[in-house]
Design a protein around this motif. Structure first.
Motif, PDB file in Angstrom:
ATOM      1  N   ASP A  90      17.283-156.483  36.529  1.00 26.85           N
ATOM      2  CA  ASP A  90      17.140-155.299  37.377  1.00 26.85           C
ATOM      3  C   ASP A  90      16.756-155.656  38.809  1.00 26.85           C
ATOM      4  OD1 ASP A  90      17.831-153.634  35.311  1.00 26.85           O
ATOM      5  OD2 ASP A  90      15.755-153.193  34.721  1.00 26.85           O
ATOM      6  N   TRP A  91      15.883-156.649  38.987  1.00 26.11           N
ATOM      7  CA  TRP A  91      15.454-156.984  40.351  1.00 26.11           C
ATOM      8  C   TRP A  91      16.615-157.523  41.182  1.00 26.11           C
ATOM      9  CZ3 TRP A  91      16.249-161.838  42.175  1.00 26.11           C
ATOM     10  CH2 TRP A  91      16.384-162.870  41.242  1.00 26.11           C
ATOM     11  N   LEU A  92      17.535-158.238  40.517  1.00 25.32           N
ATOM     12  CA  LEU A  92      18.682-158.769  41.246  1.00 25.32           C
ATOM     13  C   LEU A  92      19.672-157.651  41.570  1.00 25.32           C
ATOM     14  CD1 LEU A  92      20.226-161.079  42.464  1.00 25.32           C
ATOM     15  CD2 LEU A  92      21.048-161.699  40.186  1.00 25.32           C
ATOM     16  N   LYS A  93      19.868-156.732  40.643  1.00 21.37           N
ATOM     17  CA  LYS A  93      20.746-155.595  40.925  1.00 21.37           C
ATOM     18  C   LYS A  93      20.209-154.784  42.099  1.00 21.37           C
ATOM     19  CE  LYS A  93      20.929-154.275  36.492  1.00 21.37           C
ATOM     20  NZ  LYS A  93      21.309-153.499  35.284  1.00 21.37           N
ATOM     21  N   ALA A  94      18.885-154.659  42.177  1.00 18.92           N
ATOM     22  CA  ALA A  94      18.290-153.915  43.291  1.00 18.92           C
ATOM     23  C   ALA A  94      18.542-154.620  44.620  1.00 18.92           C
ATOM     24  CB  ALA A  94      16.794-153.731  43.048  1.00 18.92           C
TER      25      ALA A  94
ATOM     26  N   SER B 178      23.798-163.268  28.467  1.00 22.04           N
ATOM     27  CA  SER B 178      23.748-161.852  28.123  1.00 22.04           C
ATOM     28  C   SER B 178      22.519-161.204  28.751  1.00 22.04           C
ATOM     29  CB  SER B 178      23.725-161.672  26.602  1.00 22.04           C
ATOM     30  OG  SER B 178      22.603-162.321  26.045  1.00 22.04           O
ATOM     31  N   GLY B 179      22.598-159.887  28.942  1.00 22.21           N
ATOM     32  CA  GLY B 179      21.488-159.150  29.508  1.00 22.21           C
ATOM     33  C   GLY B 179      21.308-159.328  30.999  1.00 22.21           C
ATOM     34  N   THR B 180      22.320-159.813  31.679  1.00 16.37           N
ATOM     35  CA  THR B 180      22.235-160.063  33.119  1.00 16.37           C
ATOM     36  C   THR B 180      23.262-159.203  33.851  1.00 16.37           C
ATOM     37  OG1 THR B 180      23.755-161.923  32.831  1.00 16.37           O
ATOM     38  CG2 THR B 180      21.400-162.420  32.869  1.00 16.37           C
ATOM     39  N   PRO B 181      23.106-159.002  35.162  1.00 15.26           N
ATOM     40  CA  PRO B 181      22.000-159.454  36.009  1.00 15.26           C
ATOM     41  C   PRO B 181      20.722-158.660  35.759  1.00 15.26           C
ATOM     42  CG  PRO B 181      23.533-158.132  37.292  1.00 15.26           C
ATOM     43  CD  PRO B 181      24.165-158.308  35.942  1.00 15.26           C
TER      44      PRO B 181
END
Length: 373
Positions: A62-66, A57-60
């Motif tokens: 923010d740095w990975l989405k960027a 939960s809580g994924t991905p």
């Protein structure tokens, strides 16, 4: 005094083109079905808490989405997987020629079923059902080794037939959450046999102990990995295969052109960087603590038996009238995974994804209401 454990049993599934007996499981049922609209057409509650799908939960993050978003500027070009392939190889200390990127680990099962020549394939159950489904779709006659609850669903290498030339086993195993020792798995490897170890959840195990991902000394070893569970990328589809170069080449020939998208390749490269590996290791430690909390709360119910020791980001439980309990929990806002679609289990089994302690406490309160009623 409890009865002694029986050895794992070898069973033949019903042929793919013949209707199976009433207990023959639905190999195509997966956890995502539990959080969608019900079979009767009723709409899933919008506030349904998902304990059925084993994605963290809580994924991905923010740095990975960027990183994934940044890759969109290059969508006009065909995908180039060389950098991601090098990153995966470096992550496991392997040559690039031992790595194949796939559209999720599930694609790897299809490639294996099509490309690996096997006359006597065996799948060790209970485990993820897609390997057997893929083998059957490719025309293979699949034999099952069923691990026994009374032995904690532990692997006995001696239960696998000597003539098996393709063996598939999960580690840690979905849905039992059992982590088989590396030595027990290594005993299954031998010349003339392809040993497929599904390590889709291994990065959720602290220290990844029992992993065979970096081994090059075992003949016929094929290790599958997924990046969708820990990083929340099930919709992006990214996984990979680790095997001898000849096997990788055979699997690659069975793939369509450009099977992995550019955003998925960007994610694979990012998730193999040192900072990402450190984050995954921290997440594995948190999951272990949250799992211990879930198991302790489940111990409050005498009618609920949890399989131990559990090592994955999920727990398998047995309780009476589990199907009715699952329906009642859904009405109270919780989706859990039915267990009867896994060979070797029956209608009294459910699988629960490990969540944070507050979510577990809310779930336990709902379970208490259901069992009391």
């Amino acid at each position: 005094m409890p009865a002694p454990a029986e050895p794992a049993r070898l069973r033949e599934p019903a042929p793919a083109d013949v209707a199976g007996p009433p207990h023959e499981p639905d190999l195509r049922h997966h956890g995502d079905a539990e959080v969608r609209d019900a079979a009767d057409g009723s709409t899933a509650p919008t506030d349904l808490t998902d304990l059925a799908v084993n994605v963290r939960s809580g994924t991905p993050p923010d740095w990975l989405k960027a990183r994934i978003a940044a890759s969109l500027d290059g969508l006009a070009a065909y995908p180039d997987g060389r950098a991601a392939r090098r990153a995966v190889a470096a992550r496991h200390g392997l040559p690039v020629g031992r790595v194949l990127l796939t559209s999720g680990a599930a694609e790897a099962f299809v490639l294996i079923a099509r490309a690996v020549r096997a006359r006597r394939p065996v799948v060790v159950h209970p485990q993820f059902t897609e390997p057997e489904a893929a083998l059957r779709d490719a025309g293979h006659e699949v034999r099952r080794v069923l691990l026994d609850e009374r032995d904690g669903f532990r692997l006995d290498p001696g239960a696998v037939p000597e003539d098996a030339d393709l063996v598939v086993v999960g580690n840690p195993t979905n849905p039992t959450s059992v982590l088989h020792p590396a030595g027990a798995l290594a005993r299954l490897a031998r010349p003339g046999r392809t040993l497929v170890v599904d390590e889709a959840f291994m990065d959720a195990v602290p220290g990844e102990r029992a992993s065979l991902a970096g081994r090059t000394d075992l003949p016929g070893l094929v290790v599958l990995r997924s990046l969708t569970k820990t990083w929340g990328l099930a919709g992006l589809r990214i996984g990979y295969v680790l095997a001898a170069p000849g096997t990788i080449a055979a699997l690659e020939r069975a793939q369509p052109l450009w099977p992995v998208s550019s955003p998925a390749l960007a994610a694979a490269e990012a998730c193999c960087e040192p900072a990402a590996l450190a984050e995954a290791a921290e997440a594995a430690e948190r999951t272990a603590g949250d799992r211990a909390h879930l198991l302790a709360r489940l111990d409050e119910f005498p009618s609920v038996l949890a399989v131990r020791p559990a090592e994955g980001p999920f727990v398998l439980i047995r309780l009476p009238r589990a199907a009715e309990v699952r329906t009642a929990l859904r009405a109270r806002g919780f989706a859990v995974r039915r267990g009867d679609t896994f060979p070797g289990l029956g209608h009294d089994w459910l699988r629960l994804a490990v969540r944070d302690r507050a979510t577990t406490d809310r779930f336990v309160a709902a379970l208490a209401e259901v069992l009391a009623s």
